[in-house]
Every structure is written in C-alpha cells, then in structure tokens.
Motif scaffolding. Sequence first.
Motif, PDB file in Angstrom:
ATOM      1  N   THR A  12     -10.335   6.689   2.217  1.00  0.00           N
ATOM      2  CA  THR A  12      -8.996   6.621   2.802  1.00  0.00           C
ATOM      3  C   THR A  12      -8.554   7.928   3.438  1.00  0.00           C
ATOM      4  N   ALA A  13      -9.150   9.029   3.036  1.00  0.00           N
ATOM      5  CA  ALA A  13      -8.748  10.322   3.592  1.00  0.00           C
ATOM      6  C   ALA A  13      -9.481  10.650   4.885  1.00  0.00           C
ATOM      7  N   TRP A  54      -7.800  -1.657   1.070  1.00  0.00           N
ATOM      8  CA  TRP A  54      -7.425  -0.243   0.971  1.00  0.00           C
ATOM      9  C   TRP A  54      -7.871   0.337  -0.367  1.00  0.00           C
ATOM     10  N   MET A  78     -11.611   0.959  -0.389  1.00  0.00           N
ATOM     11  CA  MET A  78     -11.889   2.188   0.346  1.00  0.00           C
ATOM     12  C   MET A  78     -11.512   3.414  -0.484  1.00  0.00           C
ATOM     13  N   ALA A  79     -10.387   3.311  -1.199  1.00  0.00           N
ATOM     14  CA  ALA A  79      -9.956   4.441  -2.028  1.00  0.00           C
ATOM     15  C   ALA A  79     -10.952   4.720  -3.141  1.00  0.00           C
ATOM     16  N   ILE A 128       0.851  -1.184   0.000  1.00  0.00           N
ATOM     17  CA  ILE A 128       0.000   0.000   0.000  1.00  0.00           C
ATOM     18  C   ILE A 128       0.891   1.239   0.000  1.00  0.00           C
ATOM     19  N   TYR A 169       1.276   4.350   3.033  1.00  0.00           N
ATOM     20  CA  TYR A 169       0.603   3.988   4.283  1.00  0.00           C
ATOM     21  C   TYR A 169       1.657   3.945   5.380  1.00  0.00           C
ATOM     22  N   GLU A 211     -10.486   9.374   8.610  1.00  0.00           N
ATOM     23  CA  GLU A 211     -10.167   8.385   9.638  1.00  0.00           C
ATOM     24  C   GLU A 211     -11.409   7.702  10.192  1.00  0.00           C
ATOM     25  N   HIS A 246     -13.487   6.124   8.648  1.00  0.00           N
ATOM     26  CA  HIS A 246     -13.733   4.889   7.915  1.00  0.00           C
ATOM     27  C   HIS A 246     -12.608   3.866   8.094  1.00  0.00           C
ATOM     28  N   MET A 247     -11.620   4.174   8.904  1.00  0.00           N
ATOM     29  CA  MET A 247     -10.510   3.241   9.079  1.00  0.00           C
ATOM     30  C   MET A 247     -10.948   1.938   9.742  1.00  0.00           C
ATOM     31  N   PHE A 262     -10.950  -0.975   7.346  1.00  0.00           N
ATOM     32  CA  PHE A 262      -9.642  -1.573   7.072  1.00  0.00           C
ATOM     33  C   PHE A 262      -9.241  -2.512   8.208  1.00  0.00           C
TER      34      PHE A 262
END
Length: 646
Positions: A532-533, A523, A526-527, A285, A288, A535, A537-538, A541
């Motif tokens: 991904t931008a 990842w 999500m992108a 990734i 990251y 947090e 939604h982390m 992951f």
Amino acid sequence: MSRVVSLILATLLCLIPLAHAKAEDAAQIDTPMVLLKGVPFEVTVTAALPDESSVFLQLNGQTFESRVTEQVATFSGLTADSDSIIRVTDTAGQQLVAKEVPAIAGWLSVVPAVLAVAMAMLLRNVILALFTALVFGGWLLYGLAPAGLFKSVLDSANVWAVQAVTDIEHMQVIVFCFLIGGMVGIVSKNGGTMGIARWMSGFIRTRKQTQASTSALGIAIFFDDYANSLIVGNTMKKISDTMRISREKLAFLVDSTAAPVSAVLLVTTWVGFQVGLIADGVEKIADYQENAYGIFLNCLAYTFYPMAAIAFVFMVALTGKDFGPMLAAERRAFHTGKTLSPGSSNGEEGSPEERELDPKPGVPLKAINAVVPMLVLIVATIIGMVYTGWYSPDRADDSLREIIGNADAFGSMMWGSTIACLAAFFMTLWQRLMTSEEITSAWFTGARSILLVIFVLSLAWSLSAVNDALHTSDYLILALGEKINPYMMPTLVFLLTAFMAFATGSSWGVWGIMMPMILPLAWAVMAFNGMTADESHMHIFYACVAAVLSGGLFGDHCSPLAESTLLSAMACGCDLIDHVRTQMPYALVIAGASSVLGTIPTGYGLPWWVAYPLVFGALYAVLAYFGKSAEEPWEQPAKAAATKAS
C-alpha cells in the motif's frame, strides 16, 4: 414552614441520583453494534475530561488504559469471546459510561452476503434475496435474540433503507438516474433516437455495413442499456432482415454494445451506480484519500472484458466471419432467407417496452432532437467536473487526472442531466412536437423505467451498511488476508463475480454485494504484503475494482435471466434460447482472452497498454482461424443428409 423545608430537602435528595446520572450520561461510548468473537475491534469514548488525563476500560476482567485528547479516548485492538459489558472509568474509579454488547461467531458476519447470493440463485429474485439478507444481517446485530428478528424486519425500512436513501451522495445518484431516465423518455417520444437510427440507415448497402452500423448505433446510444437494446434492436430489425442477417446475429450485436458500452463510458446511468458502490467500499478503508470517481477512471484501464467485447463486435461485423452456432444461424439466414430459427417463439409483434418508447405518431424523426440533449449532457457534465475539480481544496497540481479525480462527480452529473432534460424539453416544445403535458408525461415514462434500478440500488446500499456494522470485511481480512496471492486476486474476483452474475442474472445486484466487500479486502491483502505504500502496486487495487465490474458484465451477458439479455432478444425478435446459445461461445472466448492475456499478466505487473493489443490480437486470431463467412457456398443440412442417403 417545616413542610416547605422538607419538600425542598426531598427534591434535592431526588436530584442527587439524577445529577450523578447526568454526569455519567455526559460521557458517550462508541462500540460496534455486535462483537465478532476473536476479531479485534475499537472503542471510542467521548468525555469532558482534561487532555492527557487517563480513562480505563474494563472488558471481561481486563483493564485497558488510554489518554484523552480533545475529550476523546480511543481503545484499539480489543477482542472478546462472549457477550460483554464494557465499562469506562476515570482515574478516581468513578464509572463514566457502560454498555452491554452482544457477540457472535466471526463467520456469521459473512452469512448475509452468502445468503443473498444463494437465494438469488435458487429463487431467481435479486430483490427478495437482498431483502432477506438485510433482515438476517439486522438480526445478527441484535445477537440473534428472539425479539431481535422482529426488530430487524422493522429496521430494514425504518433504519437501513432510510439511511441509504437520505445519504447525500446516494440521493444524488438517485436523482441523476431519474433525470437520465426522464431525458431518455423525452428524446424517444419526440422521435430523436429513432431519427438517429433512420439517419444511419441511409448509409447501409451491404451485410457488413449493416452489422457495423448496428454496432456503431449501439455505441451512439450509450446513456442507457435498456434504451440501447430496445431502440437499436427494433430499428435495425427490418434492415437486417432485408440483408438476410439472422436475428441471433442482430441480438448479439445489440447485446454486446448495450451493457458493455454503458458500463465504461463516463456519463451513463451505470456509472452513477458504480461510483456510488465504489464510494461505499472506499469509506471502509482508513486514510484512503482518492475519491470514488477517480478510482473508477483508473480502473477503466483494466476493464478488459467490456473493452474486448466491444472490439470483438466490430471484428465480427467488419470481417463478416463467424464460428460455432452463430455461423450456422448466419448460413441459414443468408442461404434460405429465414432470419428466425425454425420453431422460434418470437414473432414480429412489438413488445410493451418497445411500444412505450415509440415516437409520438406524426412527429418528424430528427436525429438532432436526441443528439443535442446528449451533447449537452456530456459537455455540461465535463465542464462541471473541470470546474469543481479545479477549485477543489484537495487539488495538488494542475494535471487533468488530479482535476478530474478531485471533482464533484455526483454534482457535475446532476448539473449535466438537469440541463440536458431542459434542452430536450424546450427543443421539443419549441418545434411544437408535443405539448408541455405530453413532454412531462414522456419524462415520467422514462423516469418510471428507473424505479427498479433505484429499488435494487437502495437495497444494495442497505445491505452494505449492515455488512459494515457487522464488520464483515474485518473478519474476511483476518481470515483471508494472509492467504490470498495479491497478484492473482483480480482474476479470482473476476471469476467469482462472473459466476454470481451468471447464476443470478443481475450484474447490478452482484455489484451491490461484492463491491463494498472487495475494495477493503483488496486493500487489506495489499497491506499484508506491504504494497500500500508503493504506488507501483496500485494497479492491483484498480484491477480488483475492474474485475468486479467486468465479472458482473460477463455473467450478466451470458445469463438467460439477465434483463439486458431478455430485452436484446425481445427487441430483435429473436428466441431467447437461440440468443443465449449463439452468444455464449463468443462471450466465453472474450472472457478467456481477457483473463489469460489481460487480467492475469497485469496483476503481475504487465502494463495495461501492452495487454490490450495481446487480447485484441488473440481474439482476431481466433476469428480468423475458426471463423468462416456465411456467404461462402454452403450445403444445407437437409440436402447433405439426402445426398448421403442416396
């Protein structure tokens, strides 16, 4: 004289093409080993050229331009539909470097992983499956050329395996596993682990206390699932027989506090393996920053299956209730005294694995001889992590999560295991329980039990490297990235991993296949959805990482092919089929509650600390509604049939 001049001129003429070749060789090109048709790839050129000068790449009749920055030029978003010769020239049109790269269909990049799973299912042999997949993946890198098959067989050891075990982080994991295995060997032979069991048995008075003590002992011996199963099963077998607890029940208690405990506690042989695989996935990734151990710590909040399995064990033990085939086995044991099922293939004899862990004859069984090395291991590792995390240049603040997240986890675990081995060695030698030669032999006995783990781990790392070279994740991202619902992805990952682990009987082998592929795929999904931008939604992951771990545990837990299942049944003197038949309904209930009330809702944003009470509450409700005590009056099936006949 003329001959000398002629010789000099001839030499200079010979050096002209060499000088040109050296000028061309001065430029280096970095391309994929094989191109995936229709999948974008990147080419990097290193050449001694001024900054901001242009270089040109020619690919299948097209020309692309890139600027040089610090002698490096990068070409991104390139695609090819056939074998290609990639040429790079400067502004004067002089060729700097050229390279021919084979091309294959994109879907072929997935075949090594699929092949590994399919062969493991058909042959019930994870090692052979991983090796075959590794060879085939290497052959793909040669464009399926006939000579490439022979080269890929040689590369499996000379290239991929060597790269896997010589990587500094991989080697740290290997050494850590050997050190932990050696410590287990010492504390088993000096009577320490048996001393823990003997000490706990002094508090047992009832069936419920016996079951709760077995579960607690399973958690206490957390550092290795094999040692857990063998020690707890063999130690509690006679006590549970005295309390008229079925061998099936004992095997369930042992099995459900072996792998799940080893998988989620912070300092075990399993954690080193898991962190190593997570590190492999994170490397794929771009940009990251979080380290592998930090990801592991964050994913623990979403490992619903192992946490629920441990909680359910204590619910069953403390309530004394069971349902399904387990209730029938418990009723048989309590009312007839037959702890083994009729016609069981297991007797009272000890197994070879059990005998290897037997204490040295004549040594006193002192719990302190195991407790002290274990505490040293935990404390030394934690101190090492705090120390390395505190002085890490990447630490942004003084929070515990930031400190632990930036710690040198591998180095800290090696420090802790080394000091723990020394503590076990000198404690044993100081008490004159064993000679130095016997202690060394015990250490090697324990370390030897880790060899299979190391071999599987090395093959998994090698296959991961081949999948990386094949850009498998790039193809999956292109094919699936826009089609997967990101909120449901953790659940889908759990189901897929669980099926694979059940079919193969190896959570470790499945983790080795899945983890390096799922992380970059998660990842990318999500992108694609712009997550991904943010947090917030982390959790998706982390939940995907947890789903791989949980799914592997569930499948391994239920599979009759799993080593932990076999060892638990063997150590408890329980027939393997009886163990699987009685444990599987419990595992299915746990997995169902974990998925429906844990993985799915947290994927959509439900906080994990809300999901856990829901999962635990549902399990308790099922047990309270369907469960019955084996001690309640019960009419034996044979007597019931005779009554009806009369």
